[in-house]
Design an enzyme around this catalytic site. Structure first.
Site, PDB file in Angstrom:
ATOM      1  N   CYS A 168      42.016  36.875  38.536  1.00 40.58           N
ATOM      2  CA  CYS A 168      41.846  37.628  39.774  1.00 40.58           C
ATOM      3  C   CYS A 168      40.458  37.394  40.348  1.00 40.58           C
ATOM      4  CB  CYS A 168      42.097  39.116  39.561  1.00 40.58           C
ATOM      5  SG  CYS A 168      42.279  40.018  41.119  1.00 40.58           S
ATOM      6  N   CYS A 351      45.830  36.739  46.359  1.00 45.19           N
ATOM      7  CA  CYS A 351      44.700  37.604  46.026  1.00 45.19           C
ATOM      8  C   CYS A 351      44.674  38.747  47.033  1.00 45.19           C
ATOM      9  CB  CYS A 351      43.399  36.808  46.076  1.00 45.19           C
ATOM     10  SG  CYS A 351      41.989  37.729  45.440  1.00 45.19           S
TER      11      CYS A 351
END
Length: 407
Positions: A168, A351
């Site tokens: 991430c 994202c």
């Protein structure tokens, strides 16, 4: 006493990637006769929600479920640590000394958080009074919210990103924007120094989304330092040592930055047992073809998720696209003896960049850092609808869709 067992398919790792592959395999009309998952943990975590836990939106318990609920019916759960691979003999050895034989192997153990990779980090982040916090672990993410609330005028809130690949990649920025928005709501944003240190050359690698993020940075008055990496923490004096690489406006050499809150994204790498195995490439990741996800040396081995060598952003959204690719190609190899019509993965990742409470930019892109959108509208703009998707929609899709092989 050690034992030996054999399965058509063995999956190393019961995280997002391993469980999703197992679910898809089990539901296939060409499902293998026997599947095993090697996974030591009792608990499965939905990690993307930890950003919002760290911002005080949710309690951390919302992120955990019993692992047993998600092992697909008919799949054998070997609750142990994988330790060594012998791909020539088609075996995996476990920490307890058992030998597991396979016809086909899927390697998906996730990524390793190297807390000892920055001097001073491991001890500081374990002390909730230190001001050093991280949303990258279940046991620490609530400390972020506790520390955020203690910030006062004249304080410094510092956020860092390491030079290693990380899961991430937007997470170091998300909590920074949420902290700034929290300070704005309290009316003290102009009186707190918010700083971001990243070894990157840009705020985000896809320009369409970077334009919006630069506006967000300006709105909050965040001091962004590119070409800059955290290399040491001195918790006794609340000091962070930052090394500049000399690129852009970053002077080479080290400087010391004081903090009252320091959110650290730890350096990350492939798990040690992967690095030390014959499956890894020179950088330690499982060495696979970036489109087919088949191992470059051992045809009956596949890998996906954070431990694989694919150069995509390491996210759960990437796993959701990779899993069907692995399953298609593995089953074709199993039943046809070769992969004549491969399914290909082209680097899709997503994202969801939280830019404040109720605001989110949904960045979706491929291997070439080109936008790869799911929605027809412009997701590079901050939207409440995308924030609601992250906070409420995606967790439900994860628990009830992705891990069940339905999404």
């Amino acid at each position: 006493m050690s034992t030996s067992s054999q399965y058509d398919v063995v999956i190393v790792g019961g995280g997002s990637a391993g469980i999703t592959v197992a679910a898809h395999l089990q539901q296939s009309d060409r499902a293998p006769e026997s599947i095993a998952i090697i996974e030591p943990s009792d608990t499965h975590y939905y990690q993307p929600i930890w950003t919002l836990v760290g911002a005080g939106v949710f309690d951390k318990e919302i992120s955990e479920r019993p692992m047993a609920e998600f092992i697909p019916e008919g799949v054998t759960w070997i609750q142990d640590y994988a330790e060594t691979f012998d791909p020539d003999a088609n075996t995996v050895s476990t920490q307890s000394g058992d030998t597991i034989e396979y016809n086909y192997l899927v390697v998906a153990p996730g990524i390793q958080l190297d807390w000892d990779g920055i001097p001073g980090l491991a001890d500081a982040v374990a002390d909730p009074r230190s001001g050093v916090v991280s949303n990258y672990a279940y046991e620490y993410c609530e400390d972020t919210w506790d520390t955020m609330q203690t910030l006062q005028p004249g304080d410094s809130a510092v956020f860092t990103q390491p030079a290693t690949p990380i899961k991430c990649g937007g997470a170091p920025q998300k909590i920074m924007y949420l902290t700034a928005d929290h300070l704005r709501k309290r009316g003290i944003l102009d009186d707190v120094s918010v700083q971001f240190y990243t070894p990157g050359t840009v705020i985000f690698g896809v320009e369409k989304f970077a334009r919006t993020l630069r506006d967000v940075v300006d709105r909050y008055g965040i001091d962004v330092h590119l070409h800059s990496e955290l290399v040491e923490i001195r918790p006794d004096t609340n000091e962070a040592v930052i090394r500049g690489t000399g690129g852009g406006d970053s002077a080479p050499g080290e400087r010391v930055v004081s903090y009252d809150m320091l959110h650290v994204t730890p350096p990350q790498s492939a798990p040690d047992f992967i690095k030390e195995s014959p499956l890894s490439n020179d950088e330690g990741w499982v060495d696979v073809h970036k489109h087919t996800l088949q191992h470059n040396t051992y045809d009956n081995i596949f890998s996906l998720g954070d431990a694989s060598s694919t150069p995509n952003a390491k996210t759960g959204a990437a796993v959701r696209k990779q899993a069907p690719t692995v399953v298609h190609n593995l089953l074709q190899l199993m039943h046809d003896g070769e992969i004549t019509a491969p399914k290909e993965y082209h680097g899709y990742s997503s994202c969801p960049l939280v830019t404040g409470y109720g605001k989110l930019v949904l960045a979706e892109f491929d291997y070439d850092n080109e936008p790869d959108p799911t929605f027809s509208f412009d997701t590079s703009q901050e939207r409440y609808s995308m924030y609601a998707l992250k906070a409420y929609g995606l967790p439900q899709m994860y628990w009830h869709g992705m891990l069940r092989g339905r999404a």
